[in-house]
Design a protein around this motif. Structure first.
Motif, PDB file in Angstrom:
ATOM      1  N   ILE A  87       9.004  10.619   6.969  1.00  0.00           N
ATOM      2  CA  ILE A  87       8.139  10.563   5.783  1.00  0.00           C
ATOM      3  C   ILE A  87       7.754   9.112   5.512  1.00  0.00           C
ATOM      4  O   ILE A  87       8.592   8.220   5.536  1.00  0.00           O
ATOM      5  N   GLU A  88       6.453   8.905   5.245  1.00  0.00           N
ATOM      6  CA  GLU A  88       5.937   7.568   4.975  1.00  0.00           C
ATOM      7  C   GLU A  88       5.453   7.469   3.534  1.00  0.00           C
ATOM      8  O   GLU A  88       4.968   8.452   2.964  1.00  0.00           O
ATOM      9  N   TYR A  89       5.579   6.269   2.975  1.00  0.00           N
ATOM     10  CA  TYR A  89       5.049   5.939   1.653  1.00  0.00           C
ATOM     11  C   TYR A  89       4.318   4.609   1.776  1.00  0.00           C
ATOM     12  O   TYR A  89       4.749   3.728   2.521  1.00  0.00           O
ATOM     13  N   CYS A  90       3.243   4.439   1.031  1.00  0.00           N
ATOM     14  CA  CYS A  90       2.593   3.136   0.977  1.00  0.00           C
ATOM     15  C   CYS A  90       1.822   3.009  -0.331  1.00  0.00           C
ATOM     16  O   CYS A  90       1.539   3.994  -1.002  1.00  0.00           O
ATOM     17  N   ALA A  91       1.508   1.757  -0.653  1.00  0.00           N
ATOM     18  CA  ALA A  91       0.656   1.473  -1.808  1.00  0.00           C
ATOM     19  C   ALA A  91      -0.304   0.373  -1.394  1.00  0.00           C
ATOM     20  O   ALA A  91       0.061  -0.556  -0.675  1.00  0.00           O
ATOM     21  N   ALA A  92      -1.514   0.488  -1.869  1.00  0.00           N
ATOM     22  CA  ALA A  92      -2.540  -0.506  -1.574  1.00  0.00           C
ATOM     23  C   ALA A  92      -2.757  -1.385  -2.798  1.00  0.00           C
ATOM     24  O   ALA A  92      -2.590  -0.936  -3.939  1.00  0.00           O
ATOM     25  N   LEU A  93      -3.114  -2.638  -2.551  1.00  0.00           N
ATOM     26  CA  LEU A  93      -3.408  -3.570  -3.632  1.00  0.00           C
ATOM     27  C   LEU A  93      -4.440  -2.968  -4.577  1.00  0.00           C
ATOM     28  O   LEU A  93      -4.349  -3.108  -5.795  1.00  0.00           O
ATOM     29  N   GLU A  94      -5.392  -2.253  -4.021  1.00  0.00           N
ATOM     30  CA  GLU A  94      -6.445  -1.621  -4.806  1.00  0.00           C
ATOM     31  C   GLU A  94      -5.900  -0.570  -5.774  1.00  0.00           C
ATOM     32  O   GLU A  94      -6.572  -0.185  -6.727  1.00  0.00           O
ATOM     33  N   ALA A  95      -4.664  -0.096  -5.536  1.00  0.00           N
ATOM     34  CA  ALA A  95      -4.069   0.950  -6.377  1.00  0.00           C
ATOM     35  C   ALA A  95      -3.329   0.389  -7.582  1.00  0.00           C
ATOM     36  O   ALA A  95      -2.888   1.153  -8.432  1.00  0.00           O
ATOM     37  N   LEU A  96      -3.184  -0.930  -7.679  1.00  0.00           N
ATOM     38  CA  LEU A  96      -2.489  -1.493  -8.840  1.00  0.00           C
ATOM     39  C   LEU A  96      -3.357  -1.295 -10.071  1.00  0.00           C
ATOM     40  O   LEU A  96      -4.457  -1.837 -10.155  1.00  0.00           O
ATOM     41  N   PRO A  97      -2.882  -0.518 -11.043  1.00  0.00           N
ATOM     42  CA  PRO A  97      -3.727  -0.119 -12.161  1.00  0.00           C
ATOM     43  C   PRO A  97      -3.922  -1.170 -13.250  1.00  0.00           C
ATOM     44  O   PRO A  97      -4.807  -1.022 -14.086  1.00  0.00           O
ATOM     45  N   SER A  98      -3.105  -2.212 -13.273  1.00  0.00           N
ATOM     46  CA  SER A  98      -3.250  -3.248 -14.307  1.00  0.00           C
ATOM     47  C   SER A  98      -2.492  -4.496 -13.870  1.00  0.00           C
ATOM     48  O   SER A  98      -1.921  -4.526 -12.781  1.00  0.00           O
ATOM     49  N   ASN A  99      -2.447  -5.508 -14.724  1.00  0.00           N
ATOM     50  CA  ASN A  99      -1.752  -6.748 -14.375  1.00  0.00           C
ATOM     51  C   ASN A  99      -0.239  -6.596 -14.350  1.00  0.00           C
ATOM     52  O   ASN A  99       0.446  -7.379 -13.711  1.00  0.00           O
TER      53      ASN A  99
END
Length: 187
Positions: free
Chosen positions: A79-91
């Motif tokens: 199982i893989e997980y990732c997050a993209a910089l574009e997904a950061l919702p706020s500061n």
């Protein structure tokens, strides 16, 4: 542009990570990073809320096309997980992640795009099993998951590489108080 801050919430399955993130969101208006994962959606989850559930092929494309700030793969389950910089919702945002993901975050923050504050949520495995069963997890799946997490999470906890420890072995009021202590210390 202000530098972003990620509050990484780390802990074994059913330890209280989601509750900590929920308190930070509801009381302090700190939104959560919604990571992408190849794991199956649990019955009580909503796509796009807890995670964005994608296929392995889609994950491969995301890893090629986005600015990835966190990535982890469970070697036993695949199982893989990732997050993209574009997904950061706020500061300031909350990201529920495992120790390998924290390591990846630290190693890949070469451009110093964000600050990282790590909160470890600790709970004994016998209590984890009780809570997991209460939330409807399959007992066999829960035990397998704990076995696959044990070494990684126990090593991380013992390393004390986190910034703040929450011991979630009492009632909800105590957990809320611990979150308040964390918030007052860092914000």
């Amino acid at each position: 542009m202000d530098k972003k801050t990620i509050i990484a919430v780390i802990g074994k399955t059913s330890s209280g990570k989601d509750t900590v993130a929920k308190v930070l969101n509801e009381k302090y208006r700190i939104p959560s990073v919604v990571s992408m994962t190849t794991r199956p959606k649990r019955e009580y989850e909503t796509n796009g809320v807890e995670h964005v559930f994608i296929s392995k092929e889609e994950m491969s494309n995301v890893l090629k096309e986005k600015t990835i700030i966190a990535y982890t793969k469970n070697n036993k389950t695949g199982i893989e997980y990732c997050a993209a910089l574009e997904a950061l919702p706020s500061n300031i945002c909350v990201y529920i992640i495992n120790p390998d993901g924290v390591k990846w975050l630290k190693e890949h923050n070469k451009r110093n795009l964000f600050n990282l504050i790590c909160v470890y949520v600790d709970l004994a495995e016998n209590k984890i099993i009780k809570r997991g069963l209460l939330r409807g997890d399959n007992p066999d799946t829960l035990r397998i998951r704990l076995e696959s997490e044990r070494e990684e999470f126990d090593t991380y906890k013992n390393s004390k590489e986190y910034d703040f420890l929450i011991t979630n072995d009492k009632d909800l009021q105590y957990l809320y108080h611990q979150v308040d202590l964390f918030y007052s210390k860092y914000f």
